[in-house]
Motif scaffolding. Structure first.
Motif, PDB file in Angstrom:
ATOM      1  N   THR A  27      54.010 -30.818  -4.735  1.00 11.81           N
ATOM      2  CA  THR A  27      52.451 -30.830  -4.559  1.00 11.81           C
ATOM      3  C   THR A  27      52.170 -32.381  -3.965  1.00 11.81           C
ATOM      4  N   SER A  28      50.842 -32.386  -3.342  1.00  4.76           N
ATOM      5  CA  SER A  28      50.407 -33.672  -2.899  1.00  4.76           C
ATOM      6  C   SER A  28      48.964 -33.570  -3.091  1.00  4.76           C
ATOM      7  N   HIS A  29      48.131 -34.704  -3.287  1.00  6.85           N
ATOM      8  CA  HIS A  29      46.666 -34.396  -3.495  1.00  6.85           C
ATOM      9  C   HIS A  29      46.066 -35.181  -2.192  1.00  6.85           C
ATOM     10  N   HIS A  88      52.827 -28.616   5.042  1.00 11.93           N
ATOM     11  CA  HIS A  88      51.913 -28.478   3.845  1.00 11.93           C
ATOM     12  C   HIS A  88      50.988 -27.445   4.047  1.00 11.93           C
ATOM     13  N   VAL A  89      50.350 -26.740   3.145  1.00  8.48           N
ATOM     14  CA  VAL A  89      49.574 -25.808   3.137  1.00  8.48           C
ATOM     15  C   VAL A  89      48.486 -26.099   1.742  1.00  8.48           C
ATOM     16  N   VAL A  90      47.208 -26.196   1.996  1.00 10.25           N
ATOM     17  CA  VAL A  90      46.312 -26.342   0.850  1.00 10.25           C
ATOM     18  C   VAL A  90      46.057 -24.991   0.351  1.00 10.25           C
ATOM     19  N   LYS A 131      41.071 -26.696  -8.530  1.00  2.13           N
ATOM     20  CA  LYS A 131      41.536 -27.752  -7.768  1.00  2.13           C
ATOM     21  C   LYS A 131      42.112 -27.409  -6.773  1.00  2.13           C
ATOM     22  N   ALA A 132      42.109 -27.941  -5.637  1.00  3.09           N
ATOM     23  CA  ALA A 132      42.782 -27.574  -4.325  1.00  3.09           C
ATOM     24  C   ALA A 132      44.050 -28.675  -4.301  1.00  3.09           C
ATOM     25  N   TYR A 133      45.092 -28.037  -4.049  1.00  6.57           N
ATOM     26  CA  TYR A 133      46.459 -28.763  -3.891  1.00  6.57           C
ATOM     27  C   TYR A 133      47.064 -28.550  -2.435  1.00  6.57           C
TER      28      TYR A 133
END
Length: 306
Positions: A10-12, A25-27, A54-56
């Protein structure tokens, strides 16, 4: 393989429109419950039902890579600050099997974050090859885990970090796969030992050359010919960092300078080389710049009164 959720999976980082900053990547949103929140993490704001959303950004190639490594027979465990909730919130929704989480939260209050992951693995898997992924660089970089283990295990130990500014890309995953494959045979492990010894010799040679140039004015390939040594050069020469590490920190500093501009003062690189703490160095530099600006503003006001 011991993996943390952040960085690898994951990434913020989102772009200005809320989309993923990195390719592939997909949100997606994750809903958390106050009743199932790990004590190792700062709590978010909860709604009246004790929920938080929270969106990841999820890294598709990394998720598929972990599945592929499981299929090839590698033992995969979590080394995650999410504790027992890591499967609930992340593993299950990503279609991953249930992995054991070996992270030891009892050490977290007195031990730096990376060292908690490292100490647990070094103690738990003596004599076995270990690959650890983190979301923040360890103080000794890729050698951090090996330095905590028996000398014979150092060449079969690897730490790789994927912080917010350097997500795992397909080429990174290919390199990790190649390293894992080398650990599975005696010939491959001998090659890893040879490569580690070669890297250590090269780092020592570079550091000696830098010290000679900085302290005695001799030329070496890491400084432009004829340039007088700076305070940064002198500190780097006595810091114990390898030449490769110094170059890495300077690249990080340049990227941050481009993004933060005037919020970083002239002492930033020295602070970064001294502490090896990116977040702390940025904060201290910004604090110094703000203090200097406040002082200039105060001087200007006093001059107008006179």
């Amino acid at each position: 393989m011991a993996i943390e959720v952040s960085g690898l999976l994951t990434s913020h980082a989102n772009d200005a429109h809320g989309g993923p900053l990195f390719p592939n990547h997909v949100v997606a949103e994750v809903e958390f419950s106050k009743q199932r929140w790990p004590p190792t993490l700062v709590e978010p704001e909860w709604d009246e039902r004790g929920r938080s959303v929270k969106a990841y950004c999820f890294n598709r190639p990394s998720v598929e890579w972990v599945k592929a490594m499981v299929a090839r027979g590698y033992e995969v465990v979590w080394s995650s600050v999410w504790l027992e909730h890591v499967d609930t919130y992340f593993g299950a929704r990503l279609g991953l099997p249930r992995f054991e989480n070996v992270y030891d939260p009892s050490m977290a209050a007195t031990t730096p974050a990376a060292d908690v992951h490292i100490a647990t693995l070094a103690r738990r898997y003596p004599g076995r090859p270990i690959l650890l992924t983190l979301n923040d660089p360890a103080p000794e970089g890729g050698d951090a885990l090996g330095l905590a283990r028996h000398p014979r295990d150092r060449s079969i130990s690897m730490v790789t970090a994927f912080p917010w500014y350097a997500t795992a890309m397909p080429e990174d995953l290919a390199e990790l796969t190649e390293w894992l494959e080398l650990t599975t045979t005696l010939e491959g492990q001998k090659e890893l030992s040879r490569l580690r010894q070669h890297h250590q010799r090269r780092s020592r040679d570079h550091l000696r050359a830098m010290r000679r140039r900085v302290l005695h004015g001799e030329e070496h390939p890491w400084l432009d010919a004829g340039r007088r040594p700076t305070e940064e050069d002198r500190h780097a020469a006595s810091s114990g960092l390898s030449a490769d590490q110094i170059v890495t920190f300077n690249v990080i500093a340049e990227v941050l300078r481009q993004g933060l501009g005037g919020r970083l003062d002239e002492w930033f690189v020295i602070d970064l080389l001294r502490t090896r703490d990116i977040t702390g160095a940025v904060k201290r530099s910004a604090d110094r710049a703000k203090k200097a600006a406040d002082q200039r503003g105060g001087d200007g006001e006093q001059g107008s009164d006179v």
